[in-house]
Design a protein around this motif. Sequence first.
Motif, PDB file in Angstrom:
ATOM      1  N   LEU A 214     113.615  47.368 -14.396  1.00 30.31           N
ATOM      2  CA  LEU A 214     112.499  47.802 -13.565  1.00 30.31           C
ATOM      3  C   LEU A 214     111.268  47.832 -14.460  1.00 30.31           C
ATOM      4  O   LEU A 214     111.056  48.790 -15.208  1.00 30.31           O
ATOM      5  CB  LEU A 214     112.794  49.180 -12.977  1.00 30.31           C
ATOM      6  CG  LEU A 214     111.836  49.718 -11.940  1.00 30.31           C
ATOM      7  CD1 LEU A 214     111.791  48.812 -10.719  1.00 30.31           C
ATOM      8  CD2 LEU A 214     112.278  51.120 -11.523  1.00 30.31           C
ATOM      9  N   VAL A 215     110.494  46.753 -14.423  1.00 30.26           N
ATOM     10  CA  VAL A 215     109.341  46.618 -15.307  1.00 30.26           C
ATOM     11  C   VAL A 215     108.314  47.687 -14.956  1.00 30.26           C
ATOM     12  O   VAL A 215     107.876  47.789 -13.810  1.00 30.26           O
ATOM     13  CB  VAL A 215     108.727  45.202 -15.204  1.00 30.26           C
ATOM     14  CG1 VAL A 215     107.505  45.073 -16.089  1.00 30.26           C
ATOM     15  CG2 VAL A 215     109.767  44.145 -15.549  1.00 30.26           C
ATOM     16  N   GLY A 216     107.978  48.497 -15.939  1.00 26.99           N
ATOM     17  CA  GLY A 216     107.019  49.572 -15.709  1.00 26.99           C
ATOM     18  C   GLY A 216     107.662  50.886 -15.313  1.00 26.99           C
ATOM     19  O   GLY A 216     106.969  51.891 -15.182  1.00 26.99           O
ATOM     20  N   GLY A 217     108.986  50.895 -15.100  1.00 26.07           N
ATOM     21  CA  GLY A 217     109.679  52.137 -14.770  1.00 26.07           C
ATOM     22  C   GLY A 217     109.414  52.604 -13.350  1.00 26.07           C
ATOM     23  O   GLY A 217     108.787  51.928 -12.548  1.00 26.07           O
ATOM     24  N   VAL A 218     109.906  53.797 -13.049  1.00 27.56           N
ATOM     25  CA  VAL A 218     109.733  54.393 -11.726  1.00 27.56           C
ATOM     26  C   VAL A 218     108.256  54.724 -11.553  1.00 27.56           C
ATOM     27  O   VAL A 218     107.610  55.223 -12.467  1.00 27.56           O
ATOM     28  CB  VAL A 218     110.604  55.669 -11.576  1.00 27.56           C
ATOM     29  CG1 VAL A 218     110.325  56.372 -10.260  1.00 27.56           C
ATOM     30  CG2 VAL A 218     112.079  55.302 -11.687  1.00 27.56           C
ATOM     31  N   GLU A 219     107.742  54.428 -10.372  1.00 30.10           N
ATOM     32  CA  GLU A 219     106.328  54.659 -10.098  1.00 30.10           C
ATOM     33  C   GLU A 219     106.152  55.753  -9.067  1.00 30.10           C
ATOM     34  O   GLU A 219     107.026  55.980  -8.237  1.00 30.10           O
ATOM     35  CB  GLU A 219     105.685  53.369  -9.563  1.00 30.10           C
ATOM     36  CG  GLU A 219     105.723  52.236 -10.541  1.00 30.10           C
ATOM     37  CD  GLU A 219     105.247  50.926  -9.959  1.00 30.10           C
ATOM     38  OE1 GLU A 219     104.788  50.091 -10.739  1.00 30.10           O
ATOM     39  OE2 GLU A 219     105.341  50.743  -8.728  1.00 30.10           O
ATOM     40  N   ALA A 220     104.990  56.383  -9.100  1.00 27.92           N
ATOM     41  CA  ALA A 220     104.651  57.372  -8.084  1.00 27.92           C
ATOM     42  C   ALA A 220     104.714  56.691  -6.720  1.00 27.92           C
ATOM     43  O   ALA A 220     104.315  55.542  -6.571  1.00 27.92           O
ATOM     44  CB  ALA A 220     103.264  57.935  -8.335  1.00 27.92           C
ATOM     45  N   LEU A 221     105.226  57.406  -5.768  1.00 26.38           N
ATOM     46  CA  LEU A 221     105.478  56.829  -4.461  1.00 26.38           C
ATOM     47  C   LEU A 221     104.425  57.268  -3.457  1.00 26.38           C
ATOM     48  O   LEU A 221     104.140  58.449  -3.318  1.00 26.38           O
ATOM     49  CB  LEU A 221     106.862  57.276  -3.981  1.00 26.38           C
ATOM     50  CG  LEU A 221     107.341  56.723  -2.673  1.00 26.38           C
ATOM     51  CD1 LEU A 221     107.498  55.218  -2.761  1.00 26.38           C
ATOM     52  CD2 LEU A 221     108.652  57.359  -2.305  1.00 26.38           C
ATOM     53  N   GLU A 222     103.843  56.301  -2.788  1.00 28.95           N
ATOM     54  CA  GLU A 222     102.901  56.585  -1.714  1.00 28.95           C
ATOM     55  C   GLU A 222     103.358  55.792  -0.503  1.00 28.95           C
ATOM     56  O   GLU A 222     103.119  54.588  -0.421  1.00 28.95           O
ATOM     57  CB  GLU A 222     101.488  56.177  -2.111  1.00 28.95           C
ATOM     58  CG  GLU A 222     100.941  56.966  -3.286  1.00 28.95           C
ATOM     59  CD  GLU A 222      99.568  56.466  -3.724  1.00 28.95           C
ATOM     60  OE1 GLU A 222      98.880  55.799  -2.922  1.00 28.95           O
ATOM     61  OE2 GLU A 222      99.211  56.733  -4.873  1.00 28.95           O
ATOM     62  N   LEU A 223     104.030  56.470   0.413  1.00 26.82           N
ATOM     63  CA  LEU A 223     104.534  55.804   1.606  1.00 26.82           C
ATOM     64  C   LEU A 223     103.754  56.278   2.821  1.00 26.82           C
ATOM     65  O   LEU A 223     103.636  57.476   3.063  1.00 26.82           O
ATOM     66  CB  LEU A 223     106.016  56.106   1.817  1.00 26.82           C
ATOM     67  CG  LEU A 223     106.986  55.546   0.793  1.00 26.82           C
ATOM     68  CD1 LEU A 223     108.400  55.988   1.111  1.00 26.82           C
ATOM     69  CD2 LEU A 223     106.912  54.038   0.769  1.00 26.82           C
ATOM     70  N   GLU A 224     103.235  55.330   3.552  1.00 27.58           N
ATOM     71  CA  GLU A 224     102.489  55.642   4.762  1.00 27.58           C
ATOM     72  C   GLU A 224     102.672  54.496   5.732  1.00 27.58           C
ATOM     73  O   GLU A 224     102.501  53.333   5.364  1.00 27.58           O
ATOM     74  CB  GLU A 224     101.016  55.811   4.400  1.00 27.58           C
ATOM     75  CG  GLU A 224     100.135  56.180   5.547  1.00 27.58           C
ATOM     76  CD  GLU A 224      98.692  56.353   5.103  1.00 27.58           C
ATOM     77  OE1 GLU A 224      97.816  55.851   5.832  1.00 27.58           O
ATOM     78  OE2 GLU A 224      98.437  56.939   4.038  1.00 27.58           O
ATOM     79  N   LEU A 225     103.041  54.819   6.967  1.00 28.54           N
ATOM     80  CA  LEU A 225     103.204  53.779   7.974  1.00 28.54           C
ATOM     81  C   LEU A 225     101.860  53.486   8.627  1.00 28.54           C
ATOM     82  O   LEU A 225     101.085  54.394   8.904  1.00 28.54           O
ATOM     83  CB  LEU A 225     104.187  54.217   9.055  1.00 28.54           C
ATOM     84  CG  LEU A 225     105.664  54.235   8.700  1.00 28.54           C
ATOM     85  CD1 LEU A 225     106.493  54.560   9.927  1.00 28.54           C
ATOM     86  CD2 LEU A 225     106.115  52.923   8.101  1.00 28.54           C
ATOM     87  N   HIS A 226     101.625  52.232   8.864  1.00 25.98           N
ATOM     88  CA  HIS A 226     100.432  51.775   9.572  1.00 25.98           C
ATOM     89  C   HIS A 226     100.885  51.062  10.836  1.00 25.98           C
ATOM     90  O   HIS A 226     101.932  50.409  10.841  1.00 25.98           O
ATOM     91  CB  HIS A 226      99.641  50.793   8.710  1.00 25.98           C
ATOM     92  CG  HIS A 226      99.033  51.415   7.502  1.00 25.98           C
ATOM     93  ND1 HIS A 226      97.697  51.343   7.237  1.00 25.98           N
ATOM     94  CD2 HIS A 226      99.562  52.142   6.477  1.00 25.98           C
ATOM     95  CE1 HIS A 226      97.425  51.977   6.107  1.00 25.98           C
ATOM     96  NE2 HIS A 226      98.552  52.462   5.623  1.00 25.98           N
ATOM     97  N   ASP A 227     100.111  51.168  11.896  1.00 26.53           N
ATOM     98  CA  ASP A 227     100.408  50.378  13.082  1.00 26.53           C
ATOM     99  C   ASP A 227     100.400  48.907  12.688  1.00 26.53           C
ATOM    100  O   ASP A 227      99.712  48.515  11.742  1.00 26.53           O
ATOM    101  CB  ASP A 227      99.365  50.633  14.177  1.00 26.53           C
ATOM    102  CG  ASP A 227      99.507  52.019  14.790  1.00 26.53           C
ATOM    103  OD1 ASP A 227     100.613  52.591  14.738  1.00 26.53           O
ATOM    104  OD2 ASP A 227      98.492  52.525  15.321  1.00 26.53           O
TER     105      ASP A 227
END
Length: 188
Positions: free
Chosen positions: A17-30
């Motif tokens: 996993l290049v760069g390691g675990v990343e901060a997660l920003e999950l948002e659904l868009h229409d």
Amino acid sequence: MSATRDPRRPDVTTVELVGGVEALELELHDHDERWADAYLDHRRRIQAALAAVDVEIEHVGSTSVPGLAAKPVVDIVVTVDDITAEEDYLDALLAAGYELRVREPGHRLVRTPARDVHVHLYGRGDPAVDEYLLLRDHLRSDADDRALYESTKRTLLGQRWDDANAYADAKTDVISAIKARARAARRH
């Protein structure tokens, strides 16, 4: 080019996993019609970068399903003759502006620096590609399963996730049930 290469040479055996675990920003868009345009732009970009390589390119994931809310990340599947022959495709994609994110057995993932396009690379004939297409095609044609999938994603996004992989894993049971119905519908 790669037709003379032995596709059975050893693949990687671990997940990088290049760069390691990343901060997660999950948002659904229409659903946004611009996702289809973004796919076509990147399809052309990938085809130009890999002009010397026999590839198949498909738009998959939620952004490929009209009417389905999605994370605004366009997922693209590219099949190559030999996933282990990175010299045939990886440098060209990196030169085209994509960044390597994942290297794991049977799969490579490159993405845009903006992280709004993910390009999944698999060897031709990999069952994972058929699974992507099965789900996409079924969700495009079945309004009830499309609504179920969107509802599941909305429910899960109400929870806290530290890793996108954990969020993806949480959808597994619903996706498996939808794909089972898709397989049954194909048989009839």
